[in-house]
Design a protein around this motif. Structure first.
Motif, mmCIF file in Angstrom:
data_model
loop_
_atom_site.group_PDB
_atom_site.id
_atom_site.type_symbol
_atom_site.label_atom_id
_atom_site.label_comp_id
_atom_site.label_asym_id
_atom_site.label_seq_id
_atom_site.Cartn_x
_atom_site.Cartn_y
_atom_site.Cartn_z
ATOM 1 N N CYS A 94 0.753 -1.129 -0.042
ATOM 2 C CA CYS A 94 -0.167 0.235 0.184
ATOM 3 C C CYS A 94 0.725 1.180 -0.027
ATOM 4 O O CYS A 94 0.593 2.205 -0.544
ATOM 5 C CB CYS A 94 -0.947 0.082 1.148
ATOM 6 S SG CYS A 94 -0.149 -0.176 2.872
ATOM 7 N N SER A 95 2.123 1.103 0.852
ATOM 8 C CA SER A 95 3.022 2.304 0.558
ATOM 9 C C SER A 95 3.673 2.370 -0.622
ATOM 10 O O SER A 95 3.606 3.711 -0.972
ATOM 11 C CB SER A 95 3.945 2.151 1.903
ATOM 12 O OG SER A 95 3.516 2.261 2.905
ATOM 13 N N CYS A 124 1.136 4.357 -3.128
ATOM 14 C CA CYS A 124 0.595 5.530 -2.671
ATOM 15 C C CYS A 124 1.402 6.829 -3.082
ATOM 16 O O CYS A 124 2.427 6.859 -2.824
ATOM 17 C CB CYS A 124 0.768 5.588 -0.874
ATOM 18 S SG CYS A 124 -0.014 7.217 -0.115
ATOM 19 N N PHE A 165 4.257 10.329 6.415
ATOM 20 C CA PHE A 165 2.959 9.580 6.167
ATOM 21 C C PHE A 165 2.866 8.595 7.030
ATOM 22 O O PHE A 165 2.783 7.490 6.717
ATOM 23 C CB PHE A 165 2.960 9.056 4.644
ATOM 24 C CG PHE A 165 1.624 8.860 4.064
ATOM 25 C CD1 PHE A 165 1.263 9.972 3.076
ATOM 26 C CD2 PHE A 165 0.911 7.572 4.436
ATOM 27 C CE1 PHE A 165 -0.123 9.686 2.543
ATOM 28 C CE2 PHE A 165 -0.315 7.607 3.891
ATOM 29 C CZ PHE A 165 -0.745 8.438 3.143
ATOM 30 N N PRO A 192 -0.513 4.012 4.305
ATOM 31 C CA PRO A 192 -1.889 3.883 4.258
ATOM 32 C C PRO A 192 -2.427 2.823 5.569
ATOM 33 O O PRO A 192 -3.004 3.260 6.206
ATOM 34 C CB PRO A 192 -2.419 3.190 2.807
ATOM 35 C CG PRO A 192 -1.529 3.655 2.142
ATOM 36 C CD PRO A 192 -0.093 3.541 2.483
ATOM 37 N N ASN A 195 -2.946 11.736 8.401
ATOM 38 C CA ASN A 195 -4.176 11.078 7.735
ATOM 39 C C ASN A 195 -4.643 12.117 6.651
ATOM 40 O O ASN A 195 -4.921 12.093 5.673
ATOM 41 C CB ASN A 195 -5.094 11.013 8.873
ATOM 42 C CG ASN A 195 -6.620 10.366 8.184
ATOM 43 O OD1 ASN A 195 -7.345 10.896 7.278
ATOM 44 N ND2 ASN A 195 -6.960 9.441 8.666
ATOM 45 N N CYS A 220 -3.626 11.650 2.658
ATOM 46 C CA CYS A 220 -4.271 10.815 1.976
ATOM 47 C C CYS A 220 -5.187 11.444 0.736
ATOM 48 O O CYS A 220 -5.907 12.200 1.319
ATOM 49 C CB CYS A 220 -5.055 9.887 2.640
ATOM 50 S SG CYS A 220 -6.154 8.660 1.706
ATOM 51 N N GLN A 244 -7.211 9.891 -1.081
ATOM 52 C CA GLN A 244 -8.325 8.996 -1.438
ATOM 53 C C GLN A 244 -8.319 8.346 -2.887
ATOM 54 O O GLN A 244 -9.305 8.370 -3.465
ATOM 55 C CB GLN A 244 -9.621 9.734 -1.049
ATOM 56 C CG GLN A 244 -9.844 9.909 0.497
ATOM 57 C CD GLN A 244 -10.298 8.502 1.029
ATOM 58 O OE1 GLN A 244 -11.160 7.771 0.907
ATOM 59 N NE2 GLN A 244 -9.415 8.082 1.909
ATOM 60 N N CYS A 273 -4.030 2.048 -2.814
ATOM 61 C CA CYS A 273 -3.695 1.234 -1.796
ATOM 62 C C CYS A 273 -4.551 -0.012 -1.504
ATOM 63 O O CYS A 273 -4.226 -1.168 -1.641
ATOM 64 C CB CYS A 273 -3.812 1.918 -0.218
ATOM 65 S SG CYS A 273 -5.310 2.826 -0.038
ATOM 66 N N PRO A 282 -8.998 3.043 2.246
ATOM 67 C CA PRO A 282 -9.491 4.246 1.904
ATOM 68 C C PRO A 282 -10.640 4.776 2.778
ATOM 69 O O PRO A 282 -10.866 5.528 3.376
ATOM 70 C CB PRO A 282 -9.974 4.680 0.229
ATOM 71 C CG PRO A 282 -8.928 3.637 -0.188
ATOM 72 C CD PRO A 282 -8.926 2.350 0.664
ATOM 73 N N ILE A 305 -9.513 5.022 6.329
ATOM 74 C CA ILE A 305 -8.746 6.239 6.688
ATOM 75 C C ILE A 305 -9.953 7.488 6.857
ATOM 76 O O ILE A 305 -9.681 8.149 7.774
ATOM 77 C CB ILE A 305 -7.762 6.369 5.434
ATOM 78 C CG1 ILE A 305 -6.820 5.414 5.426
ATOM 79 C CG2 ILE A 305 -7.338 7.967 5.562
ATOM 80 C CD1 ILE A 305 -5.828 5.610 4.269
#
Length: 700
Positions: A328-329, A332, A343, A350, A369, A372, A374, A378, A389, A392
């Motif tokens: 996910c990172s 991102c 982050f 994420p 947060n 992000c 959206q 991720c 998403p 988060i």
């Protein structure tokens, strides 16, 4: 004291301005993503993900049972299990185990500082174990190369699986005091660590999996340091969250198929250690003895620290299926722009934004947060399909909101006030270079009134199209009229609520959405919007914003303009004149169109039918940086993503860029003006409407 927004913004800005960090991040992120794609060429990602997701979710329902079985199996082979309710409890348990080991196995004389070697472990970072053991007088030595660099620079890991991803080899050379070559750095690490392995009294590791069926922990590594850490010292302590428990060997193998591919782009890592209790042998007269070449004691510390609370929360329990691959990172865009130290807190990326409030409190996550966008990248890449998403956003509801964001929402959630402000600001929006431009005349001032004759069609323009990109709504109007629709535009319409919801104000989003549905409730026929993200909000997102899931029969009437226009052109190809040329168009996939709505081939096919040659953009960030209020709250980060997008567009050689999302188009256009790039930025509908037959145009 919670970090101030001003201090956090300073950290973000310094990250953006650090050329060494930017080089390290872009090189690492693009490399990891590229290797991942290759690794999944011979293994179907979708099939593997569905299988692993179901296994991990099934294990969540059995965690207490699995913990009990794991404990029984491990104790049957000479190991011991300890349960820690929180970080302090885990530190106390491990500290006592280490001192017991020093007393039993430590160096004679008592004047030698006991050595504890460690394998990379995010659980150890979570409980801040190193400083605690050092405060007890122990020398703690990280043996993973990246973790060792992080330790020697007195910082934290910036990535779940690549802790020193923020450092270049020149940085590493400075840390170790050697030449800036990979070979020299690794040689120095081997030389400086080898004696530490031999002299250590305790070796501490994490666990990628803990198998209840056999009492086995599994370590997935590449360097070989885990083998030395878990076998040379007389005592091995494994610390891991209760979410690492799996039922069976089959579950572990299913994870092994996905973890290395997702994390490092390997089909399998160099080492996979299966450790079931202490070292033992029965080679001498079949008499079982403990502690042969390996440890005499194996202790497993199973950590809760907020995980039970997460398990009991239906919004977040799926986060416990995470396998800590870090994909996910890697996917991102803002992470690649600012790095994991910004982050996230201790857990970055994420998944870190989701985990941190449970482990360390919401105050440690609410500022990261906001970074992000959206974009949904991720969840798209997650090997267990965690709805990151949405999770988060759930945390964002409860966190601090900046004055800038609160001011924007205060205006946006009052349509009458917003109308006055936007009309007053339109003439001035063109005076600031690189800022979004408001249309001198919004679409609502030129929209048609339905005649009551013909097939009815209602346009929901979206607030952005109405005020910033009225050309897209006009193109939709022309296409629909040419196809024989009687087009209407209820003037009371305003916003779908997505801007408010993405800012963490679900209540405001629900009110805006409810108001919009009330305005459109008498619409007959399809309700078509040229904003893909608004279509997703109306038909998917809004169902979770308010009471009764925001139920409305009208939602089934909504259509996204791309699929709607494609069906029109495929059904009535005579609407378009035969192409005499095929202009090249670079197509930008908006995040919501691609990842939420699955619109990939449709816009390309529509442009092809209209006589255009579509050119793919070789993007490195996969997001333009708009992200609704994100581009307002973090314009510098949004600008960095937009710059990457413009660089990628430049490689296509195209002078025209198309998309089906007005936010992306406005943002890219603003960035192009800031960089003085002569690009035509157009909605797909504009390009298609430009190819209408004159006779079809006359019909409108």
């Amino acid at each position: 004291m919670p970090e101030t927004r001003r201090h956090f913004a300073g950290r973000v800005q310094r990250a953006l301005e650090n050329p060494t960090l930017q080089q390290a991040l872009t090189q690492a992120m693009t490399g990891l993503r590229g290797r991942r794609e290759i690794a999944f060429e011979d293994f179907d990602f979708a099939t593997g993900r569905e299988d692993l997701k179901q296994r991990r979710r099934a294990n969540l329902d059995r965690l207490p049972e699995l913990a009990q079985r794991f404990s029984e199996r491990l104790e049957a082979v000479g190991g011991e299990v300890h349960y820690a309710k929180d970080a302090a409890d885990a530190r106390d348990i491990i500290g006592q185990l280490c001192w017991n080991a020093v007393t039993t196995y430590g160096p004679a004389g008592g004047h030698v500082r006991p050595i504890v070697t460690k394998v990379k472990s995010m659980a150890a970072e979570e409980i801040e174990l190193n400083p605690y053991l050092e405060s007890l007088g122990m020398e703690v030595v990280e043996t993973d190369l990246g973790e060792r660099m992080v330790q020697l620079t007195n910082t934290r890991p910036s990535h779940l699986i690549a802790p020193a991803i923020h450092l270049t080899k020149e940085d590493a050379a400075n840390v170790f005091g050697t030449e800036s070559t990979v070979a020299a750095i690794q040689h120095h690490a081997r030389k400086s660590l080898r004696q530490k392995f031999i002299d250590a009294t305790v070796g501490i590791s994490g666990a990628n999996m803990a198998i209840a069926e056999t009492g086995t922990i599994v370590l997935v590594t590449n360097e070989g340091n885990a083998d030395l850490t878990t076998t040379l010292p007389p005592v091995h302590i494994a610390l891991f969250g209760m979410d690492k428990l799996v039922a069976s060997l089959d579950d572990a193998v299913a994870m092994l198929r996905m973890l290395p591919r997702s994390g490092t782009g390997q089909r399998i890592t160099s080492y996979v250690n299966w450790i079931t209790g202490p070292s033992r042998s029965a080679d001498i007269e079949q008499s079982l003895t403990i502690g042969v070449h390996g440890p005499s004691e194996v202790h497993c510390v199973i950590l809760d620290n907020g995980r039970t609370r997460m398990l009991d929360d239906p919004n977040f329990r799926d986060a416990l299926t995470c396998i800590r691959c870090g994909a996910c990172s890697n996917a991102c865009p803002p992470f690649m722009a600012v790095g994991g130290h910004q982050f996230g807190h201790i857990y970055s990326g994420p998944i870190g934004l989701v985990l941190t409030p449970f482990h360390h409190g919401l105050h440690e996550a609410d500022l990261p947060n906001t970074l992000c966008t959206q974009c949904n990248a991720c969840q798209e890449i997650c090997p267990v399909d965690i709805p990151l998403p949405r999770q988060i956003l759930e945390h964002r509801r409860r966190g601090r909101k900046s004055l800038r964001k609160r001011s924007l929402l205060g205006i946006w959630e009052r349509p009458g006030l917003a109308d006055v402000v936007l009309r007053a600001g339109a003439p001035f929006s063109r005076l600031v270079a690189g800022s979004p431009r408001l249309a001198p005349r919004p679409y609502r001032d030129r929209a048609p009134v339905a005649s009551g004759k013909g097939k009815p069609l209602t346009i929901f323009a979206s607030c952005m199209v109405d005020r910033m990109l009225p050309e897209a709504a006009m193109a939709l109007e022309h296409l629909a009229s040419a196809a024989g629709f009687d087009v209407g535009f209820p003037k009371g319409q305003w916003c779908c609520g997505l801007i408010a919801a993405n800012a963490g104000d679900f209540e405001g989003g629900y009110k805006l959405n409810t108001s919009l549905l009330e305005c459109l409730r008498d619409s007959k026929g399809p309700v078509v919007t040229p904003s893909a993200s608004c279509f997703g909000a109306l038909t998917i997102d809004a169902l979770e914003w308010g009471p009764e899931g925001g139920a409305s029969d009208l939602r089934s009437h909504f259509r996204d303009s791309t699929r709607f226009a494609l069906e029109l052109i495929e059904g009535q190809p005579e609407l378009l004149r035969p192409p005499t040329d095929r202009p090249r168009v670079a197509y930008h996939d908006s995040c919501q169109s691609l990842r939420q709505l699955g619109l990939k081939s449709e816009p390309r096919q529509l442009l092809k039918l209209a006589g255009y040659e579509v050119v793919e953009i070789p993007d490195i960030a996969n997001c333009c940086g708009f992200g609704g209020t994100f581009s307002v709250e973090w314009p510098q980060v949004a600008g960095r993503l937009a710059d990457w997008k413009l660089d990628a567009i430049g490689k296509t050689g195209c002078s025209v860029v198309a998309s089906d999302n007005p936010g992306c188009l406005v943002h890219i256009a603003s960035a192009a003006r800031r960089r003085r790039r002569p690009l035509k930025i157009a909605h797909v509908l504009e390009l298609v409407a430009a190819r209408l037959e004159p006779s079809a145009g006359a019909a409108r």
